[in-house]
Design an enzyme around this catalytic site. Structure first.
Site, short mmCIF file in Angstrom:
data_model
loop_
_atom_site.label_atom_id
_atom_site.label_comp_id
_atom_site.label_asym_id
_atom_site.label_seq_id
_atom_site.Cartn_x
_atom_site.Cartn_y
_atom_site.Cartn_z
N CYS A 1 0.46 3.44 2.98
CA CYS A 1 1.12 2.82 4.15
C CYS A 1 2.62 3.10 4.12
O CYS A 1 3.23 3.37 5.16
CB CYS A 1 0.88 1.32 4.16
SG CYS A 1 -0.86 0.83 4.20
N CYS B 1 11.17 17.21 2.21
CA CYS B 1 11.09 17.92 3.50
C CYS B 1 9.92 17.40 4.33
O CYS B 1 10.03 17.24 5.54
CB CYS B 1 10.94 19.42 3.28
SG CYS B 1 12.27 20.17 2.31
N CYS C 1 0.83 -1.21 0.00
CA CYS C 1 0.00 0.00 0.00
C CYS C 1 0.87 1.26 0.00
O CYS C 1 1.70 1.46 0.89
CB CYS C 1 -0.92 -0.03 1.22
SG CYS C 1 -1.58 1.56 1.72
N CYS D 1 8.22 21.21 -0.41
CA CYS D 1 9.20 20.17 -0.76
C CYS D 1 8.76 18.80 -0.23
O CYS D 1 8.57 18.61 0.97
CB CYS D 1 10.56 20.56 -0.19
SG CYS D 1 11.74 19.21 -0.01
#
Length: 397
Positions: A186, A318, A183, A315
């Protein structure tokens, strides 16, 4: 108490010492804790796990660490782990044999017939020390203390199976992620869930444990809990489903959800005492300092080691790093020489230009106000801590 300050502690005497029921409040100095010679240390670790701080009375870092070490003593004194000290100005032979070159040095000796200390090199905070003990002493389980529980930990998250799922949730409050490896949502959640585990499973004060179930391996558990989509996050209280999580999958949102749970008992009544405690927690300094033009230079001067993340809100990398960076801030929250910080380059462009930031995220380490290194390694909590500690050791020894 006075006579114990002048006697060296054998394993038998240490046992007696611990049975006195000493608390952190009754300890005023390192001399009040059990002490070892080389012979008594070897004898003690044949019977118990031992965690030792090697120190010198004149050491400033030792004095700053004193209260935390007393708290560690209080937490573990009744859990079969000896917390002790060695004064290296007295026990010179022992300190020499253990290659002690700086203070304080912390060595953990798992129970064995021959001793070999495991050196602690992390931030000297309660969560970091607890995590270190947990990972290095066999069969030490935080959060799940029942005899039947066999939950293993993976990246600070407990892994639940069909064999012991019900036994584990019967033992305490637990927040469980149900997932499947293929997934994509996930996969994106994985580092955030591990950061949540770091914040809660490694804190002795936390009342909630973080766990996960792989539904491709344990289909019965997922079927019994009516898992129809992935990921699904369920909170269990007193062995029963208490609430399904349906909010945003960000670290701050998960923590807000857990705070809301803790503010209520099983009947939904607000716990005033817990609310007051959480209010005090919010008043503590932020784990990751937000730096702007107004405070950047001051932060550089105040911190012996300042690790800064330069980022942009849009970002993707980030965003992935954000929960890990928060966990890093938690690891060093009480450290006297390390500060974790961040700079939003869309708001503080002048700072980012002056620091030659050309991509996001950029991670730079400053020591005593001067740039010393850029981190370019793997962006995991363990790797980031190892990077910081490599410079921390050089600074303190």
């Amino acid at each position: 108490m006075g006579k114990y300050e002048i006697l060296l502690c054998s394993a038998i005497l240490c046992t007696f010492f611990f049975n006195l029921g000493l608390s952190a409040n009754s300890i005023k100095s390192f001399g009040d804790l059990p002490k070892y010679t080389k012979d008594s240390l070897v004898e003690a670790i044949t019977e118990k796990d031992v965690f030792v701080m090697y120190y010198a009375p004149w050491c400033g870092h030792c004095k700053a660490f004193q209260e935390t070490w007393f708290q560690i003593f209080q937490i573990y004194q009744n859990q079969g782990i000896f917390i002790a000290t060695v004064d290296c100005t007295v026990e010179t032979d022992l300190c020499s044999s253990e290659n002690i070159r700086g203070y304080p040095t912390l060595l953990l000796y798992p129970q064995a017939t021959t001793y070999k200390g495991i050196r602690f090199t992390g931030a000297r905070t309660l969560p970091a020390l607890h995590n270190f003990i947990q990972h290095n002493i066999d069969n030490f389980n935080h959060g799940f203390e029942g005899e039947k529980s066999q939950a293993k930990m993976e990246n600070n998250v407990f892994v639940l199976t069909e064999e012991h799922f019900q036994e584990v949730i019967d033992e305490g409050d637990i927040f469980v992620l149900f997932y499947v490896p293929w997934c994509e949502h996930c996969k994106a959640l994985k580092p955030i869930w591990e950061s949540l585990g770091t914040l809660h499973n490694t804190r002795s004060s936390s009342t909630t444990s973080i766990a996960k179930v792989d539904c491709t391996m344990y289909q019965t558990v997922c079927s019994d809990n009516e898992i129809a989509e992935y990921p699904t996050m369920l909170y269990f209280k007193k062995g029963k489903l208490f609430r399904k999580y349906q909010g945003s999958r960000q670290l701050d949102d998960f923590n807000s959800f857990l705070e809301g749970i803790l503010l209520q008992d099983s009947d939904g009544v607000v716990d005033i005492g817990m609310a007051t405690k959480m209010t005090k927690e919010r008043l503590k300094p932020e784990l990751v300092k937000t730096l702007t033009t107004s405070n950047f230079e001051n932060a550089m001067k105040k911190s012996s080691l300042l690790f800064v993340k330069f980022f942009a809100p849009w970002c993707g990398h980030c965003k992935t790093l954000a929960p890990i960076w928060t966990s890093l801030g938690h690891e060093y929250a009480d450290h006297e020489t390390v500060a974790i910080a961040k700079v939003d380059c869309t708001e503080s462009r002048d700072i980012c230009q002056s620091q030659n930031i050309e991509g996001y995220p950029t991670l730079k380490l400053y020591q005593h106000g001067k740039y010393i290194a850029e981190y370019t390694g793997e962006r995991t909590l363990l790797a980031l801590k190892k990077f910081i500690n490599s410079y921390l050791g050089k600074d303190e020894l």
